[in-house]
Design a protein around this motif. Structure first.
Motif, PDB file in Angstrom:
ATOM      1  N   THR A 164       9.444   7.589  13.372  1.00  0.00           N
ATOM      2  CA  THR A 164      10.614   8.012  12.610  1.00  0.00           C
ATOM      3  C   THR A 164      11.791   7.040  12.708  1.00  0.00           C
ATOM      4  O   THR A 164      12.896   7.360  12.257  1.00  0.00           O
ATOM      5  N   ALA A 208       5.958   8.226   5.203  1.00  0.00           N
ATOM      6  CA  ALA A 208       6.732   9.385   4.753  1.00  0.00           C
ATOM      7  C   ALA A 208       8.166   9.312   5.253  1.00  0.00           C
ATOM      8  O   ALA A 208       9.112   9.677   4.545  1.00  0.00           O
ATOM      9  N   THR A 209       8.347   8.819   6.482  1.00  0.00           N
ATOM     10  CA  THR A 209       9.693   8.658   7.030  1.00  0.00           C
ATOM     11  C   THR A 209      10.483   7.650   6.208  1.00  0.00           C
ATOM     12  O   THR A 209      11.637   7.891   5.839  1.00  0.00           O
ATOM     13  N   CYS A 214       6.223   5.560  10.002  1.00  0.00           N
ATOM     14  CA  CYS A 214       5.476   6.389   9.065  1.00  0.00           C
ATOM     15  C   CYS A 214       5.994   6.173   7.643  1.00  0.00           C
ATOM     16  O   CYS A 214       7.206   6.141   7.407  1.00  0.00           O
ATOM     17  N   ARG A 247      11.522   9.083   2.857  1.00  0.00           N
ATOM     18  CA  ARG A 247      12.632  10.030   2.963  1.00  0.00           C
ATOM     19  C   ARG A 247      13.955   9.316   3.217  1.00  0.00           C
ATOM     20  O   ARG A 247      14.991   9.697   2.674  1.00  0.00           O
ATOM     21  N   CYS A 268       6.607  16.847   6.181  1.00  0.00           N
ATOM     22  CA  CYS A 268       5.618  15.805   5.906  1.00  0.00           C
ATOM     23  C   CYS A 268       4.215  16.337   6.196  1.00  0.00           C
ATOM     24  O   CYS A 268       4.032  17.453   6.707  1.00  0.00           O
ATOM     25  N   TYR A 269       3.226  15.511   5.907  1.00  0.00           N
ATOM     26  CA  TYR A 269       1.828  15.904   6.102  1.00  0.00           C
ATOM     27  C   TYR A 269       1.544  16.297   7.549  1.00  0.00           C
ATOM     28  O   TYR A 269       0.898  17.310   7.820  1.00  0.00           O
ATOM     29  N   ALA A 274      11.675  15.708   8.204  1.00  0.00           N
ATOM     30  CA  ALA A 274      10.230  15.892   8.058  1.00  0.00           C
ATOM     31  C   ALA A 274       9.716  17.172   8.702  1.00  0.00           C
ATOM     32  O   ALA A 274       8.547  17.529   8.525  1.00  0.00           O
ATOM     33  N   GLN A 297      12.337  12.621  -2.222  1.00  0.00           N
ATOM     34  CA  GLN A 297      11.420  12.819  -1.098  1.00  0.00           C
ATOM     35  C   GLN A 297      12.212  13.508   0.005  1.00  0.00           C
ATOM     36  O   GLN A 297      13.171  12.946   0.539  1.00  0.00           O
TER      37      GLN A 297
END
Length: 281
Positions: free
Chosen positions: A163, A192-193, A190, A196, A13-14, A261, A9
């Motif tokens: 983050t 996604a954070t 997040c 990663r 990000c989105y 990100a 990852q």
């Protein structure tokens, strides 16, 4: 021959991809000037590319003067949006939906009578925006040691910059718990954070060298670099592939690459190509 591995990852990000798409769509309509309120994302290369496409950066709504103003992914305070609208600017809100979630959580906590504590970097654009939704007595703490520098109400509600790391949030909550009567925590890190950070930590634990790509002003990229550095001493934080030096790769069997990100996929690919070229030289 060393091998190269990219974290499972990594990169944009989105929320970042969404903000870029919205800014480029605005730029495709040449009827009026387009500005972003501050750099759209913390990535100098992307900001330069946007400028080449006619999307300039304005530090305030007044500086934009007229046309379209794109609110960056980090978000802003309600007062800033109101100011832009009062000036007749067309406002496009590209605030990351996950940051919007923090805004809503902070506002609810404040409305319910909690003093809001924001876990994050004081002065960071995202944190400034969160404070605008968190009530007059909200405070920012960066880590557990920072907790002792503030006075708190009996009822405290916690939100966190998207983050930040789970470890930092946990440490701050532990320090707050012994100081207040009631503590309510909304974990707004997040996903996604977190993904990663976990992927970077796993790869850094196996790699001889880690290269972390992203703007030096990017908080999430700096945290990735810190995580990697703790597991792989030969960690290098770069903004562009041309910064990589052949000496960094000497004696390495596995070279790991990850990215913040705000880093598009093409920058990751250019980094991989640069590493390959240096290894073949």
């Amino acid at each position: 021959m060393a091998s190269i591995e990219i974290a499972r990852q990594a990169g944009a990000c989105y929320g970042v991809e969404r903000a870029l798409k919205m800014a480029l769509e605005a730029a495709a309509t040449p009827k009026q000037p387009v500005h972003t309120l501050g750099p759209l994302i913390h990535n100098p290369s992307v900001v330069s590319d946007l400028a080449a496409r006619g999307v300039a950066s304005a530090e305030t709504p007044a500086e934009a003067e007229r046309g379209t103003l794109v609110i960056r992914a980090h978000g802003v305070t309600p007062a800033v949006v109101a100011d832009a609208e009062e000036r007749g600017l067309t406002v496009i809100d590209a605030t990351c939906p996950y940051v919007k979630r923090v805004h809503r959580a902070a506002a609810r906590l404040s409305e319910d009578g909690y003093q809001v504590v924001v876990v994050g970097e004081c002065g960071h654009p995202e944190v400034v925006g969160i404070l605008g939704h968190a009530g007059e007595n909200a405070v920012v703490v960066s880590d557990a040691d920072d907790v002792a520098r503030n006075a708190y109400a009996e009822r405290v509600g916690v939100v966190v910059q998207t983050t930040q790391t789970a470890a930092t949030l946990s440490a701050v909550v532990g320090a707050l718990a012994v100081r207040v009567r009631e503590l309510k925590v909304v974990n707004t890190i997040c996903e996604a954070t977190a993904e990663r950070q976990d992927a970077a930590a796993e790869l850094a634990g196996r790699a001889d060298v880690m290269i972390v790509i992203g703007g030096r002003s990017s908080g999430n990229t700096r945290r990735l670099a810190e995580i990697c550095q703790s597991r792989c001493p030969r960690t290098h934080h770069i903004e562009g592939a041309d910064e990589i030096e052949s000496s960094w790769l000497s004696g390495a069997s596995l070279i790991g690459i990850t990215a913040g990100a705000s880093t598009p996929a093409q920058q990751i690919e250019r980094t991989r190509e640069r590493v390959e070229a240096l290894m073949d030289a």
